[in-house]
Design a protein around this motif. Structure first.
Motif, mmCIF file in Angstrom:
data_model
loop_
_atom_site.group_PDB
_atom_site.id
_atom_site.type_symbol
_atom_site.label_atom_id
_atom_site.label_comp_id
_atom_site.label_asym_id
_atom_site.label_seq_id
_atom_site.Cartn_x
_atom_site.Cartn_y
_atom_site.Cartn_z
ATOM 1 N N GLY A 35 15.786 -9.116 -8.367
ATOM 2 C CA GLY A 35 15.381 -9.890 -9.539
ATOM 3 C C GLY A 35 14.567 -9.034 -10.485
ATOM 4 O O GLY A 35 14.477 -7.810 -10.348
ATOM 5 N N PRO A 36 13.933 -9.681 -11.468
ATOM 6 C CA PRO A 36 13.137 -8.935 -12.453
ATOM 7 C C PRO A 36 12.008 -8.161 -11.754
ATOM 8 O O PRO A 36 11.351 -8.694 -10.854
ATOM 9 C CB PRO A 36 12.561 -10.021 -13.354
ATOM 10 C CG PRO A 36 13.408 -11.224 -13.117
ATOM 11 C CD PRO A 36 13.931 -11.116 -11.720
ATOM 12 N N PRO A 37 11.782 -6.922 -12.151
ATOM 13 C CA PRO A 37 10.751 -6.107 -11.506
ATOM 14 C C PRO A 37 9.369 -6.754 -11.484
ATOM 15 O O PRO A 37 8.626 -6.599 -10.510
ATOM 16 C CB PRO A 37 10.728 -4.828 -12.343
ATOM 17 C CG PRO A 37 12.061 -4.760 -12.990
ATOM 18 C CD PRO A 37 12.492 -6.186 -13.192
ATOM 19 N N GLU A 38 9.041 -7.499 -12.516
ATOM 20 C CA GLU A 38 7.703 -8.118 -12.557
ATOM 21 C C GLU A 38 7.528 -9.220 -11.505
ATOM 22 O O GLU A 38 6.417 -9.639 -11.216
ATOM 23 C CB GLU A 38 7.384 -8.655 -13.962
ATOM 24 C CG GLU A 38 8.285 -9.770 -14.449
ATOM 25 C CD GLU A 38 9.564 -9.297 -15.135
ATOM 26 O OE1 GLU A 38 10.284 -10.158 -15.645
ATOM 27 O OE2 GLU A 38 9.851 -8.083 -15.167
ATOM 28 N N LYS A 39 8.622 -9.692 -10.919
ATOM 29 C CA LYS A 39 8.539 -10.722 -9.873
ATOM 30 C C LYS A 39 8.737 -10.143 -8.472
ATOM 31 O O LYS A 39 8.727 -10.874 -7.502
ATOM 32 C CB LYS A 39 9.568 -11.815 -10.140
ATOM 33 C CG LYS A 39 9.252 -12.597 -11.388
ATOM 34 C CD LYS A 39 10.064 -13.842 -11.476
ATOM 35 C CE LYS A 39 9.649 -14.603 -12.738
ATOM 36 N NZ LYS A 39 10.143 -15.927 -12.754
ATOM 37 N N CYS A 40 8.936 -8.831 -8.383
ATOM 38 C CA CYS A 40 9.155 -8.187 -7.095
ATOM 39 C C CYS A 40 7.831 -7.734 -6.483
ATOM 40 O O CYS A 40 6.881 -7.431 -7.186
ATOM 41 C CB CYS A 40 10.080 -6.975 -7.254
ATOM 42 S SG CYS A 40 11.750 -7.426 -7.725
ATOM 43 N N TYR A 41 7.804 -7.725 -5.156
ATOM 44 C CA TYR A 41 6.650 -7.208 -4.423
ATOM 45 C C TYR A 41 7.130 -6.719 -3.062
ATOM 46 O O TYR A 41 8.155 -7.181 -2.559
ATOM 47 C CB TYR A 41 5.536 -8.259 -4.293
ATOM 48 C CG TYR A 41 5.973 -9.562 -3.667
ATOM 49 C CD1 TYR A 41 5.821 -9.777 -2.305
ATOM 50 C CD2 TYR A 41 6.532 -10.574 -4.446
ATOM 51 C CE1 TYR A 41 6.222 -10.973 -1.729
ATOM 52 C CE2 TYR A 41 6.922 -11.773 -3.879
ATOM 53 C CZ TYR A 41 6.770 -11.964 -2.507
ATOM 54 O OH TYR A 41 7.168 -13.137 -1.940
ATOM 55 N N PRO A 42 6.425 -5.763 -2.465
ATOM 56 C CA PRO A 42 6.887 -5.159 -1.211
ATOM 57 C C PRO A 42 6.691 -6.089 -0.014
ATOM 58 O O PRO A 42 5.815 -6.961 -0.020
ATOM 59 C CB PRO A 42 6.020 -3.913 -1.075
ATOM 60 C CG PRO A 42 4.777 -4.245 -1.822
ATOM 61 C CD PRO A 42 5.201 -5.154 -2.950
ATOM 62 N N PRO A 43 7.504 -5.879 1.019
ATOM 63 C CA PRO A 43 7.311 -6.651 2.248
ATOM 64 C C PRO A 43 6.007 -6.255 2.936
ATOM 65 O O PRO A 43 5.510 -5.146 2.740
ATOM 66 C CB PRO A 43 8.523 -6.278 3.101
ATOM 67 C CG PRO A 43 9.115 -5.075 2.492
ATOM 68 C CD PRO A 43 8.625 -4.967 1.085
ATOM 69 N N GLU A 44 5.473 -7.178 3.713
ATOM 70 C CA GLU A 44 4.262 -6.915 4.490
ATOM 71 C C GLU A 44 4.525 -7.307 5.931
ATOM 72 O O GLU A 44 5.077 -8.375 6.190
ATOM 73 C CB GLU A 44 3.081 -7.718 3.942
ATOM 74 C CG GLU A 44 2.670 -7.306 2.548
ATOM 75 C CD GLU A 44 1.474 -8.087 2.037
ATOM 76 O OE1 GLU A 44 0.781 -8.736 2.844
ATOM 77 O OE2 GLU A 44 1.241 -8.045 0.822
ATOM 78 N N PRO A 45 4.135 -6.463 6.885
ATOM 79 C CA PRO A 45 4.367 -6.783 8.293
ATOM 80 C C PRO A 45 3.392 -7.856 8.789
ATOM 81 O O PRO A 45 2.319 -8.061 8.210
ATOM 82 C CB PRO A 45 4.112 -5.456 8.999
ATOM 83 C CG PRO A 45 3.130 -4.757 8.110
ATOM 84 C CD PRO A 45 3.491 -5.176 6.702
#
Length: 89
Positions: A35-45
């Motif tokens: 999706g749009p980069p501004e709505k992306c975030y990395p996974p967290e364990p």
């Protein structure tokens, strides 16, 4: 996703010992990588904070200061995730 500290108590086997671990579990987050980069975030364990570790009536918390601490946390997470999956069914 906001962090949640969920209390847990599980039985695990480490170094041939059946241990009871208590503490707090924070579920992992798969993140958002589309999706749009501004709505992306990395996974967290997923993470655990072990506050009590017992072998019968013996305090085994010193193991959390040893080279098996990561193994203890990983086994706690494995057991918790199996329990979570059984609730999802």
């Amino acid at each position: 996703m906001a962090a949640r500290n969920i209390p847990f108590r599980v039985s695990i086997s480490v170094l041939g010992l059946d241990l009871e671990a208590k503490g707090y579990y924070t579920p992992g987050d798969p993140g958002r990588v589309f999706g749009p980069p501004e709505k992306c975030y990395p996974p967290e364990p997923a993470e655990v904070e072990v506050t009590s570790l017992k072998y019968g009536r013996y305090d085994m918390m010193p193991l959390m200061e040893s080279d098996v601490a990561d193994e203890i946390c990983e086994k706690c997470i494995e057991v918790i995730e199996v329990i979570e999956e059984s609730y999802d069914e």
